[in-house]
Scaffold this active site. Structure first.
Site, PDB file in Angstrom:
ATOM      1  N   GLN A   1       0.827  -1.219   0.000  1.00 49.87           N
ATOM      2  CA  GLN A   1       0.000   0.000   0.000  1.00 49.87           C
ATOM      3  C   GLN A   1       0.863   1.271   0.000  1.00 49.87           C
ATOM      4  O   GLN A   1       0.489   2.282   0.599  1.00 49.87           O
ATOM      5  CB  GLN A   1      -0.943  -0.008   1.205  1.00 49.87           C
ATOM      6  CG  GLN A   1      -2.175  -0.868   1.013  1.00 49.87           C
ATOM      7  CD  GLN A   1      -3.049  -0.391  -0.164  1.00 49.87           C
ATOM      8  OE1 GLN A   1      -3.149   0.785  -0.449  1.00 49.87           O
ATOM      9  NE2 GLN A   1      -3.678  -1.345  -0.846  1.00 49.87           N
ATOM     10  N   SER A   2       1.991   1.229  -0.685  1.00 49.88           N
ATOM     11  CA  SER A   2       2.892   2.396  -0.687  1.00 49.88           C
ATOM     12  C   SER A   2       2.288   3.598  -1.419  1.00 49.88           C
ATOM     13  O   SER A   2       1.877   3.496  -2.580  1.00 49.88           O
ATOM     14  CB  SER A   2       4.207   1.998  -1.373  1.00 49.88           C
ATOM     15  OG  SER A   2       4.954   3.144  -1.702  1.00 49.88           O
TER      16      SER A   2
END
Ligand code: PLP
Length: 316
Positions: free
Chosen positions: A74-75
Site C-alpha cells: 500500500q505504498s
C-alpha cells in the site's frame, strides 16, 4: 541544476490556520497551521510529489524511459511514482514487498490504474526492498531506479523547496512537525532551513536507525542544493509506531477522528495520523509552550479505503 524541471506537484500548496483544532489539543488560537501537502496535484496528492518533481527531471535528463521503484503493497510513494511516470510519458515498474493481492484496493488499485507493472517480492516490506529495486532496474534497459520513499538527495531537494515556501508563509520560530518514513521529507526541510531545530519528525517505524539516516541525508542534500551544512541535532519523536510500521494504534485513530471533525481534513492511519498523534502528545506535555506550529500533512488518503483500515476507523 535541472533545466527540465516541471513541477508535477503544482507547488506551492495551501496552508491553513486551524483554530478549533488548536484549541482542542490545548494550543491557542492562531498557534497551529496545516501545510496541505496532501493537496499536491499529482496522483491524488501527498508529499512524494515534491520529491518526484526532481527525480523525474533527473530521469528525463539522463534519457531514462522507465521509473523503477518499490515499497509496501500500500505504498503511497509507489502510487505517486506510477502517476509521475504516466504524466511524463515514462513506464513504471513497482517492486512491492508482499504477496500478490487478491483484492486490488487503495494505492494498489491506483498503481494499476496509472499503468504500472507490479512485481511482488513475496516477502514482507523491509529495507531489503532497496536491493530488489536495484536488481529489477539492472535488468531493464532505460531504467531509472528510485529508492524507497524517493529519499535520496535529489528527491529531498523537493523539500528544500518546500522549506523556502514555508519561510515565506510562517514565522521563523515556527516548529515544523511531520511524519517520518524514509527520511527524505525531514532531510530536505532541514537542509532548506539550515537548522535541525526547526523540524520535529514523528517516526512511524518504516526504516531502522532513521535519525542517523536523516542526519547524513540532510548534509548531502544541503551540499547538492548549495546550502550551508545544517546546524543543531536531528529531532525525531518516538512512541507513536505501535507494534510495528503500519500497525493500527488507538492514538492515531483518535487523532484522525479529531482532525476530521474539527478541521474537515482527512489524515491516514500509517503516517499522518500517527504524526498528528505525536503532535497531540507534544501539546499535552507542554513542550510547545507558545511556539507557532506547522503540521505538514503529507497525504496517504488511499489507505483509509482498504479493508484493513476502513472498519477499524469507524469502530466504537
Ligand atoms: C503519506 C506519507 N506521509 C509521510 C511519509 C514519510 O515521508 P518520508 O519517506 O520522506 O519520510 C510518507 C512516505 O513514506 C507517506 O507516504
Amino acid at each position: 541544476m535541472f533545466p527540465n524541471l516541471v513541477l508535477l506537484s503544482g507547488a506551492p500548496t495551501p496552508i491553513e490556520r486551524c483554530d478549533a483544532l488548536a484549541e482542542a489539543i490545548g494550543l491557542r488560537r492562531g498557534q497551529l497551521q496545516i501545510k496541505r501537502d496532501d493537496l499536491t496535484k499529482l496522483g491524488v496528492g501527498g508529499n512524494k510529489a515534491r520529491k518526484l518533481d526532481y527525480l523525474v527531471a533527473d530521469a528525463v535528463e539522463r534519457g531514462a524511459t522507465t521509473l523503477v521503484t518499490g515499497g509496501a503493497v500500500q505504498s503511497n510513494h509507489v502510487r505517486m511514482t506510477a502517476a509521475a511516470a504516466a504524466v511524463s510519458g515514462l513506464d513504471c515498474v513497482a517492486v512491492l514487498g508482499g504477496q500478490s493481492a487478491s483484492v486490488v484496493e487503495g494505492n494498489t488499485l491506483l498503481d494499476v490504474l496509472f499503468g504500472a507493472e507490479l512485481v511482488f517480492t513475496g516477502d514482507d516490506y523491509s529495507d531489503d526492498l532497496e536491493v530488489a529495486i536495484e536488481q529489477v532496474a539492472a535488468e531493464r534497459e532505460g531504467a531509472y531506479a528510485i529508492p524507497l520513499g524517493g529519499s535520496n538527495a535529489i528527491g529531498a531537494l523537493g523539500y528544500v523547496q518546500a522549506a523556502d515556501e514555508l519561510s515565506n508563509e510562517v514565522p521563523t520560530d515556527a516548529l515544523i512537525v511531520h511524519a517520518e518514513g524514509s527520511g527524505g521529507t525531514h532531510a530536505g526541510l532541514v537542509a532548506g532551513f539550515g537548522d535541525h531545530g526547526r523540524v520535529m519528525a514523528v517516526d512511524v517505524g518504516a526504516v531502522r536507525d532513521i535519525a542517523n539516516k536523516v542526519t547524513d541525508l540532510a548534509i548531502e542534500t544541503a551540499e547538492l542544493a548549495g546550502r550551508p551544512k545544517p546546524t543543531g541535532l536531528v529531532q525525531v519523536l518516538d512512541g507513536q509506531v505501535g507494534e510495528r510500521y503500519g500497525a493500527p494504534t488507538d492514538a492515531a485513530r483518535s487523532a484522525i477522528s479529531l482532525v476530521a471533525r474539527t478541521a474537515g481534513i482527512v489524515l491516514d492511519p500509517v503516517y499522518s495520523g500517527k504524526a498528528f498523534a505525536g503532535l497531540i502528545q507534544m501539546a499535552a506535555s507542554g513542550d510547545l509552550a507558545d511556539r507557532p506550529v506547522v503540521f505538514v500533512h503529507t497525504g496517504g488518503l488511499p489507505a483509509i479505503f482498504t479493508r484493513r483500515f476502513s472498519n477499524w476507523l469507524v469502530e466504537d
